[in-house]
Design a protein around this motif. Structure first.
Motif, PDB file in Angstrom:
ATOM      1  N   GLY A  14       0.800  -1.215   0.000  1.00 32.21           N
ATOM      2  CA  GLY A  14       0.000   0.000   0.000  1.00 32.21           C
ATOM      3  C   GLY A  14       0.834   1.266   0.000  1.00 32.21           C
ATOM      4  N   LEU A  15       2.154   1.147   0.063  1.00 30.95           N
ATOM      5  CA  LEU A  15       3.035   2.316   0.082  1.00 30.95           C
ATOM      6  C   LEU A  15       3.427   2.706  -1.333  1.00 30.95           C
ATOM      7  CD1 LEU A  15       5.484   1.289   2.950  1.00 30.95           C
ATOM      8  CD2 LEU A  15       3.509   2.830   3.112  1.00 30.95           C
ATOM      9  N   HIS A  16       3.420   4.019  -1.605  1.00 32.62           N
ATOM     10  CA  HIS A  16       3.873   4.507  -2.913  1.00 32.62           C
ATOM     11  C   HIS A  16       5.222   5.196  -2.732  1.00 32.62           C
ATOM     12  CE1 HIS A  16       3.810   5.947  -6.984  1.00 32.62           C
ATOM     13  NE2 HIS A  16       4.154   7.125  -6.527  1.00 32.62           N
ATOM     14  N   VAL A  17       6.197   4.731  -3.473  1.00 26.37           N
ATOM     15  CA  VAL A  17       7.543   5.307  -3.441  1.00 26.37           C
ATOM     16  C   VAL A  17       7.681   6.227  -4.643  1.00 26.37           C
ATOM     17  CG1 VAL A  17      10.008   4.784  -3.582  1.00 26.37           C
ATOM     18  CG2 VAL A  17       8.484   3.286  -2.287  1.00 26.37           C
ATOM     19  N   ALA A  18       8.114   7.447  -4.392  1.00 26.48           N
ATOM     20  CA  ALA A  18       8.297   8.416  -5.477  1.00 26.48           C
ATOM     21  C   ALA A  18       9.768   8.810  -5.529  1.00 26.48           C
ATOM     22  CB  ALA A  18       7.426   9.638  -5.229  1.00 26.48           C
ATOM     23  N   GLY A  19      10.126   9.484  -6.595  1.00 25.01           N
ATOM     24  CA  GLY A  19      11.494   9.978  -6.707  1.00 25.01           C
ATOM     25  C   GLY A  19      12.267   9.256  -7.784  1.00 25.01           C
ATOM     26  N   GLU A  20      13.527   9.580  -7.826  1.00 22.61           N
ATOM     27  CA  GLU A  20      14.428   8.994  -8.814  1.00 22.61           C
ATOM     28  C   GLU A  20      14.958   7.655  -8.310  1.00 22.61           C
ATOM     29  OE1 GLU A  20      15.234  10.254 -11.934  1.00 22.61           O
ATOM     30  OE2 GLU A  20      13.552  11.580 -11.437  1.00 22.61           O
ATOM     31  N   PRO A  21      15.127   6.693  -9.207  1.00 28.48           N
ATOM     32  CA  PRO A  21      15.676   5.408  -8.773  1.00 28.48           C
ATOM     33  C   PRO A  21      17.135   5.532  -8.329  1.00 28.48           C
ATOM     34  CG  PRO A  21      15.325   5.440 -11.158  1.00 28.48           C
ATOM     35  CD  PRO A  21      14.796   6.724 -10.616  1.00 28.48           C
ATOM     36  N   ARG A  22      17.449   4.846  -7.255  1.00 32.37           N
ATOM     37  CA  ARG A  22      18.835   4.744  -6.790  1.00 32.37           C
ATOM     38  C   ARG A  22      19.146   3.257  -6.671  1.00 32.37           C
ATOM     39  NH1 ARG A  22      21.235   5.272  -1.117  1.00 32.37           N
ATOM     40  NH2 ARG A  22      23.445   5.234  -1.570  1.00 32.37           N
ATOM     41  N   LEU A  23      19.951   2.759  -7.579  1.00 28.62           N
ATOM     42  CA  LEU A  23      20.295   1.346  -7.625  1.00 28.62           C
ATOM     43  C   LEU A  23      21.281   0.997  -6.515  1.00 28.62           C
ATOM     44  CD1 LEU A  23      20.001  -1.331  -9.250  1.00 28.62           C
ATOM     45  CD2 LEU A  23      22.063  -0.623 -10.497  1.00 28.62           C
ATOM     46  N   LEU A  24      20.942  -0.046  -5.749  1.00 33.70           N
ATOM     47  CA  LEU A  24      21.843  -0.527  -4.703  1.00 33.70           C
ATOM     48  C   LEU A  24      22.558  -1.802  -5.102  1.00 33.70           C
ATOM     49  CD1 LEU A  24      19.696   0.040  -1.485  1.00 33.70           C
ATOM     50  CD2 LEU A  24      21.572   1.456  -2.361  1.00 33.70           C
ATOM     51  N   ALA A  25      21.857  -2.681  -5.842  1.00 33.67           N
ATOM     52  CA  ALA A  25      22.473  -3.967  -6.181  1.00 33.67           C
ATOM     53  C   ALA A  25      21.835  -4.564  -7.429  1.00 33.67           C
ATOM     54  CB  ALA A  25      22.322  -4.944  -5.020  1.00 33.67           C
ATOM     55  N   VAL A  26      22.641  -5.342  -8.127  1.00 33.32           N
ATOM     56  CA  VAL A  26      22.169  -6.195  -9.215  1.00 33.32           C
ATOM     57  C   VAL A  26      22.460  -7.615  -8.779  1.00 33.32           C
ATOM     58  CG1 VAL A  26      22.448  -6.862 -11.635  1.00 33.32           C
ATOM     59  CG2 VAL A  26      22.556  -4.447 -10.991  1.00 33.32           C
ATOM     60  N   HIS A  27      21.475  -8.486  -8.937  1.00 30.69           N
ATOM     61  CA  HIS A  27      21.553  -9.861  -8.442  1.00 30.69           C
ATOM     62  C   HIS A  27      21.331 -10.801  -9.616  1.00 30.69           C
ATOM     63  CE1 HIS A  27      19.493 -13.126  -5.814  1.00 30.69           C
ATOM     64  NE2 HIS A  27      20.798 -13.272  -5.737  1.00 30.69           N
ATOM     65  N   PHE A  28      22.251 -11.730  -9.815  1.00 38.80           N
ATOM     66  CA  PHE A  28      22.152 -12.682 -10.930  1.00 38.80           C
ATOM     67  C   PHE A  28      22.072 -14.105 -10.397  1.00 38.80           C
ATOM     68  CE2 PHE A  28      24.037 -15.785 -13.761  1.00 38.80           C
ATOM     69  CZ  PHE A  28      23.290 -15.585 -14.916  1.00 38.80           C
ATOM     70  N   LEU A  29      21.088 -14.841 -10.904  1.00 41.60           N
ATOM     71  CA  LEU A  29      20.937 -16.261 -10.570  1.00 41.60           C
ATOM     72  C   LEU A  29      20.817 -17.068 -11.854  1.00 41.60           C
ATOM     73  CD1 LEU A  29      18.252 -15.765  -7.838  1.00 41.60           C
ATOM     74  CD2 LEU A  29      20.406 -16.929  -7.441  1.00 41.60           C
ATOM     75  N   PRO A  30      21.533 -18.174 -11.964  1.00 48.90           N
ATOM     76  CA  PRO A  30      21.351 -19.068 -13.116  1.00 48.90           C
ATOM     77  C   PRO A  30      20.059 -19.867 -12.916  1.00 48.90           C
ATOM     78  CG  PRO A  30      22.864 -20.055 -11.570  1.00 48.90           C
ATOM     79  CD  PRO A  30      22.530 -18.686 -11.021  1.00 48.90           C
ATOM     80  N   PRO A  31      19.648 -20.644 -13.915  1.00 43.97           N
ATOM     81  CA  PRO A  31      18.475 -21.502 -13.724  1.00 43.97           C
ATOM     82  C   PRO A  31      18.677 -22.429 -12.519  1.00 43.97           C
ATOM     83  CG  PRO A  31      19.095 -21.442 -16.034  1.00 43.97           C
ATOM     84  CD  PRO A  31      20.193 -20.752 -15.266  1.00 43.97           C
ATOM     85  N   LEU A  32      17.667 -22.486 -11.650  1.00 41.20           N
ATOM     86  CA  LEU A  32      17.741 -23.313 -10.442  1.00 41.20           C
ATOM     87  C   LEU A  32      16.476 -24.151 -10.310  1.00 41.20           C
ATOM     88  CD1 LEU A  32      18.959 -20.610  -7.889  1.00 41.20           C
ATOM     89  CD2 LEU A  32      20.330 -22.454  -8.845  1.00 41.20           C
ATOM     90  N   GLY A  33      16.629 -25.396  -9.951  1.00 47.13           N
ATOM     91  CA  GLY A  33      15.469 -26.257  -9.709  1.00 47.13           C
ATOM     92  C   GLY A  33      14.541 -26.311 -10.902  1.00 47.13           C
ATOM     93  N   ASN A  34      13.272 -26.016 -10.662  1.00 47.05           N
ATOM     94  CA  ASN A  34      12.270 -26.030 -11.732  1.00 47.05           C
ATOM     95  C   ASN A  34      12.253 -24.737 -12.534  1.00 47.05           C
ATOM     96  OD1 ASN A  34      11.444 -28.582 -10.958  1.00 47.05           O
ATOM     97  ND2 ASN A  34       9.896 -27.791  -9.551  1.00 47.05           N
ATOM     98  N   TRP A  35      13.055 -23.766 -12.139  1.00 47.05           N
ATOM     99  CA  TRP A  35      13.099 -22.470 -12.824  1.00 47.05           C
ATOM    100  C   TRP A  35      14.096 -22.594 -13.968  1.00 47.05           C
ATOM    101  CZ3 TRP A  35       9.606 -18.899 -11.823  1.00 47.05           C
ATOM    102  CH2 TRP A  35       9.773 -17.627 -12.349  1.00 47.05           C
ATOM    103  N   SER A  36      13.614 -22.517 -15.204  1.00 49.04           N
ATOM    104  CA  SER A  36      14.457 -22.850 -16.357  1.00 49.04           C
ATOM    105  C   SER A  36      15.153 -21.651 -17.003  1.00 49.04           C
ATOM    106  CB  SER A  36      13.626 -23.588 -17.410  1.00 49.04           C
ATOM    107  OG  SER A  36      12.595 -22.735 -17.889  1.00 49.04           O
ATOM    108  N   THR A  37      15.013 -20.470 -16.428  1.00 54.05           N
ATOM    109  CA  THR A  37      15.682 -19.300 -17.004  1.00 54.05           C
ATOM    110  C   THR A  37      16.611 -18.673 -15.969  1.00 54.05           C
ATOM    111  OG1 THR A  37      14.006 -17.700 -16.274  1.00 54.05           O
ATOM    112  CG2 THR A  37      13.641 -18.754 -18.419  1.00 54.05           C
ATOM    113  N   HIS A  38      17.515 -17.851 -16.464  1.00 52.19           N
ATOM    114  CA  HIS A  38      18.316 -17.017 -15.579  1.00 52.19           C
ATOM    115  C   HIS A  38      17.361 -16.030 -14.904  1.00 52.19           C
ATOM    116  CE1 HIS A  38      22.100 -18.381 -17.343  1.00 52.19           C
ATOM    117  NE2 HIS A  38      21.509 -18.265 -18.523  1.00 52.19           N
ATOM    118  N   LYS A  39      17.790 -15.478 -13.788  1.00 48.76           N
ATOM    119  CA  LYS A  39      16.997 -14.457 -13.103  1.00 48.76           C
ATOM    120  C   LYS A  39      17.934 -13.307 -12.787  1.00 48.76           C
ATOM    121  CE  LYS A  39      13.427 -14.062  -9.684  1.00 48.76           C
ATOM    122  NZ  LYS A  39      12.095 -14.511  -9.979  1.00 48.76           N
TER     123      LYS A  39
END
Length: 165
Positions: free
Chosen positions: A71-96
């Motif tokens: 229910g919260l609305h965040v406004a403003g400019e994006p500030r990137l803190l992290a990029v997270h990479f996961l290869p396909p895992l388990g039943n998930w067949s794509t990278h994330k």
């Protein structure tokens, strides 16, 4: 791939597939991270966020998901803190690939005003980073720790994970 030219549709079919998510790292005014307990797996704590819809950017996704889930609305400019990479895992067949943005510091009043989507989350909790370490798997905690550090230092983090340890 060899140097053979392929028509665009054929070339695109050879590329790895990925889903993209956007989420918000939110804390209270004492910099204690806020997380939501998942309905699907009560052992999972997560930030407001989710997978991108067609036509969205990661930032738009994070803002939309936060509003839907809390229910919260965040406004403003994006500030990137992290990029997270996961290869396909388990039943998930794509990278994330995940984009973690700074959702700001919330007052106690704003935290108390959160209205959870009962189909997604059952609880809101605010704990220190060290307290979160005791209730999260090491795999999940690692992203929390590097994101907290990124906010403290102002240097965005990049995290590759191969799966739960």
């Amino acid at each position: 791939m060899s140097g053979t030219w392929l028509p665009p549709a054929q070339y695109l079919a050879t590329l790895p597939k990925a889903t993209v998510y956007g989420c918000l790292y939110v804390t209270d005014e004492a910099d204690r991270p806020l997380q939501l307990r998942s309905v699907r797996n009560p052992a999972v704590w997560q930030w407001p966020g989710g997978n991108m819809d067609p036509g969205e950017t990661p930032w738009e996704c994070a803002v939309r998901e936060c509003e839907e889930e809390t229910g919260l609305h965040v406004a403003g400019e994006p500030r990137l803190l992290a990029v997270h990479f996961l290869p396909p895992l388990g039943n998930w067949s794509t990278h994330k690939v995940g984009f973690v943005f700074d959702g700001g510091r919330l007052s106690r009043e704003l935290i108390d005003s959160i209205v959870l989507d009962p189909e997604e989350h059952t609880e809101v909790a605010v704990r220190s980073v060290e307290e979160w370490r005791t209730v999260m798997p090491a795999f999940s905690f690692r992203l929390l720790a590097v994101t907290a550090q990124a906010r403290r230092t102002g240097v965005a983090a990049y995290l590759e994970q191969s799966g739960p340890a």
